[in-house]
Motif scaffolding. Structure first.
Motif, PDB file in Angstrom:
ATOM      1  N   GLU A 123      31.888  56.862  -9.288  1.00 13.20           N
ATOM      2  CA  GLU A 123      31.360  57.977 -10.073  1.00 13.20           C
ATOM      3  C   GLU A 123      29.835  57.916 -10.112  1.00 13.20           C
ATOM      4  N   LEU A 176      28.396  59.145  -6.861  1.00 13.79           N
ATOM      5  CA  LEU A 176      28.419  60.612  -6.802  1.00 13.79           C
ATOM      6  C   LEU A 176      27.304  61.193  -7.669  1.00 13.79           C
ATOM      7  N   THR A 218      31.635  74.157  -8.337  1.00 15.06           N
ATOM      8  CA  THR A 218      32.594  73.574  -7.408  1.00 15.06           C
ATOM      9  C   THR A 218      33.929  74.303  -7.587  1.00 15.06           C
ATOM     10  N   ALA A 233      37.380  70.502  -6.573  1.00 17.37           N
ATOM     11  CA  ALA A 233      36.277  69.608  -6.938  1.00 17.37           C
ATOM     12  C   ALA A 233      35.591  69.008  -5.717  1.00 17.37           C
ATOM     13  N   TYR A 234      35.276  69.870  -4.761  1.00 16.22           N
ATOM     14  CA  TYR A 234      34.473  69.450  -3.620  1.00 16.22           C
ATOM     15  C   TYR A 234      33.028  69.279  -4.074  1.00 16.22           C
ATOM     16  N   PHE A 291      32.145  63.171  -1.705  1.00 18.22           N
ATOM     17  CA  PHE A 291      33.290  63.697  -2.452  1.00 18.22           C
ATOM     18  C   PHE A 291      34.548  63.621  -1.585  1.00 18.22           C
ATOM     19  N   ARG A 298      36.498  60.366  -1.338  1.00 12.22           N
ATOM     20  CA  ARG A 298      37.375  60.006  -2.458  1.00 12.22           C
ATOM     21  C   ARG A 298      38.767  60.590  -2.276  1.00 12.22           C
ATOM     22  N   GLU A 352      40.835  62.257 -11.304  1.00  6.65           N
ATOM     23  CA  GLU A 352      39.844  62.377 -10.228  1.00  6.65           C
ATOM     24  C   GLU A 352      38.994  63.634 -10.407  1.00  6.65           C
ATOM     25  N   ARG A 409      34.844  63.651 -10.959  1.00  5.40           N
ATOM     26  CA  ARG A 409      33.895  64.408 -10.140  1.00  5.40           C
ATOM     27  C   ARG A 409      33.032  65.338 -10.995  1.00  5.40           C
TER      28      ARG A 409
END
Length: 179
Positions: free
Chosen positions: A5, A8, A39, A43-44, A94, A97, A111, A115
Motif C-alpha cells: 500500500e 502504491l 479509478t 481499482a486500476y 496496481f 497486485r 484489496e 488501493r
C-alpha cells in the motif's frame, strides 16, 4: 512480492504531483476549484481530472448546458486525463497486485479498499505539501478520490478537505442528487 500500500501511495503521490504541477504551470491564468483522482470499479491505477472556473465557463457554453450540470463531473472536464504520461507508470504497480475480481470472495473488497486508501494518502500528502493552496486559498479547492457510481466518494471528500472547501460541493451535490 507485489507492491505494498505504501509503494502504491508513494508512486501515486509522485505521479499526481508531477501531473498537477504541469497542469498549474500550463494554465497559470486558471483558478482551479476541483482536483480528483478517478479509478473505475476495478481499482486500476488512477487518472487525474480537474476543473477550473474558466474551463467550466467555456465547456458549459460549448455543450450548451448549465455550468452546474457538469461542474463536478470529472468526465466532462477538458482536463480529464491530464498529465497521463506521469500517471501511466503507476498502472503496472496496481496490476502487479492482481485483478481485483479474480480474488476470492471477501478478499477483493479488502484489496479495493487498500488501493483507494493509497490514492487518498497520496492526495492527502499533496494537500499537506500545500499543492492545493494554504489558508483561505485552500478553501476554494475540492480534492477527491472517486470511483464512479460507487459508495465512499463522499466520505473520502470529507476526509480530504477542510469543511470550508466543501460548502458549495455539498450544497450542489444535494441539488443534483434530488433534482
Amino acid at each position: 512480492m507485489p507492491p505494498t500500500e505504501t509503494d502504491l501511495a508513494d508512486a501515486v503521490h509522485r505521479a499526481a504531483r508531477a501531473a498537477l504541477l504541469d497542469l498549474f504551470r500550463d494554465h497559470p491564468d486558471h483558478r482551479f476549484y476541483y482536483c480528483t483522482l478517478v479509478t473505475p470499479g476495478e481499482a486500476y491505477g488512477p487518472v487525474l481530472s480537474a476543473w477550473s472556473v474558466q474551463a467550466l465557463a467555456e465547456e458549459s457554453a460549448r455543450q450548451g448546458c448549465a455550468p452546474l450540470d457538469i461542474k463536478w463531473s470529472y468526465a466532462d472536464s477538458p482536463f480529464c486525463g491530464y498529465g497521463e504520461h506521469h500517471m501511466e507508470p503507476v498502472r503496472p504497480l496496481f496490476e502487479a497486485r492482481g485483478e481485483l475480481f479474480d480474488l476470492p470472495d471477501g478478499e477483493w473488497e479488502a484489496e479495493f479498499d487498500l488501493r483507494l486508501r493509497a490514492m487518498e494518502t497520496a492526495m492527502a500528502r499533496l494537500d499537506a505539501e500545500g499543492l492545493f493552496g494554504t489558508g483561505a486559498d485552500r478553501h476554494s479547492v475540492v480534492v477527491t478520490v472517486e470511483v464512479p457510481s460507487e459508495t465512499g466518494n463522499d466520505e473520502r471528500a470529507l476526509r480530504l478537505n477542510p469543511p470550508e472547501a466543501l460548502t458549495d460541493w455539498l450544497a450542489e451535490a444535494a441539488v443534483l442528487e434530488h433534482g
